[in-house]
Scaffold this active site. Structure first.
Site, short mmCIF file in Angstrom:
data_model
loop_
_atom_site.label_atom_id
_atom_site.label_comp_id
_atom_site.label_asym_id
_atom_site.label_seq_id
_atom_site.Cartn_x
_atom_site.Cartn_y
_atom_site.Cartn_z
N ALA A 16 39.60 45.14 33.37
CA ALA A 16 40.46 44.49 32.37
C ALA A 16 41.68 45.33 32.04
CB ALA A 16 39.67 44.21 31.09
N GLY B 41 39.77 52.89 30.40
CA GLY B 41 39.55 53.31 31.79
C GLY B 41 40.54 52.69 32.75
N CYS B 42 40.81 51.41 32.56
CA CYS B 42 41.73 50.72 33.47
C CYS B 42 43.16 51.22 33.29
CB CYS B 42 41.64 49.21 33.25
SG CYS B 42 39.99 48.57 33.67
N THR B 43 43.52 51.59 32.07
CA THR B 43 44.85 52.16 31.82
C THR B 43 44.97 53.52 32.51
OG1 THR B 43 45.09 50.95 29.75
CG2 THR B 43 46.46 52.91 30.03
N ALA C 105 45.29 52.85 36.30
CA ALA C 105 46.59 52.27 36.65
C ALA C 105 47.70 53.31 36.53
CB ALA C 105 46.88 51.06 35.76
#
Length: 157
Positions: free
Chosen positions: A43, A48-50, A53
């Site tokens: 998401a 974590g995804c930030t 990315a």
């Protein structure tokens, strides 16, 4: 946990056509003849995804110089991806797989362990695709932190 589809080195990379953060369709076939890193994440705008990315963003120059294109895929709507791109100043395409069909086809959606519980969701995964469209690397259940550095070591960038 039930048996899930997994891609392996040498398998043909399943093609896809998905909208990016601007609504423009992007196909894996558009990148034939080039090395591509395709990563699946749960998401946009989550911690974590930030981290992941931004690690790709910060390594993009070296990856591009070595001939690698990066594509990120999540089940987020294009509008949420657009906000994520703007907020984090991301400089590579993020694609929307709202139906989760591509996630399933690549083995990046299914049962996983989360804090000791079995849940169904996106399995953080990264793939390296060779110029002929074959899987050159398949990594499932990767950690957000440190993953891009590990990937760069593995592909020699």
């Amino acid at each position: 946990m039930t048996e899930q589809k997994r891609l392996s080195v040498g398998d043909p990379a399943p093609d896809f056509r998905l909208p990016d953060s601007t609504g423009k369709d992007v196909s894996l076939a558009d990148f034939r003849g080039r090395h591509v890193v395709v990563y699946f994440y749960p998401a946009a705008s989550t911690p974590g995804c930030t981290t992941q990315a931004c690690d790709f963003r910060d390594s993009l120059g070296e990856l591009n110089d070595a001939g690698f294109t990066v594509l990120g895929i999540s089940p987020d709507k294009p509008a949420k991806l657009a906000k994520f791109v703007a907020d984090e100043k991301l400089t590579f395409p993020l694609l929307s797989d709202e139906s989760r069909e591509v996630l399933v086809e690549w083995g990046a959606y299914g049962e996983k362990k989360n804090y000791g519980r079995t849940i169904t969701g996106v399995i953080r995964s990264t793939f390296v695709i060779d110029p002929e469209g074959r899987i050159a690397g398949a990594m499932y259940n990767v950690r957000a932190t440190g993953h891009v550095a590990k990937l760069r070591r593995e592909i020699g960038v």
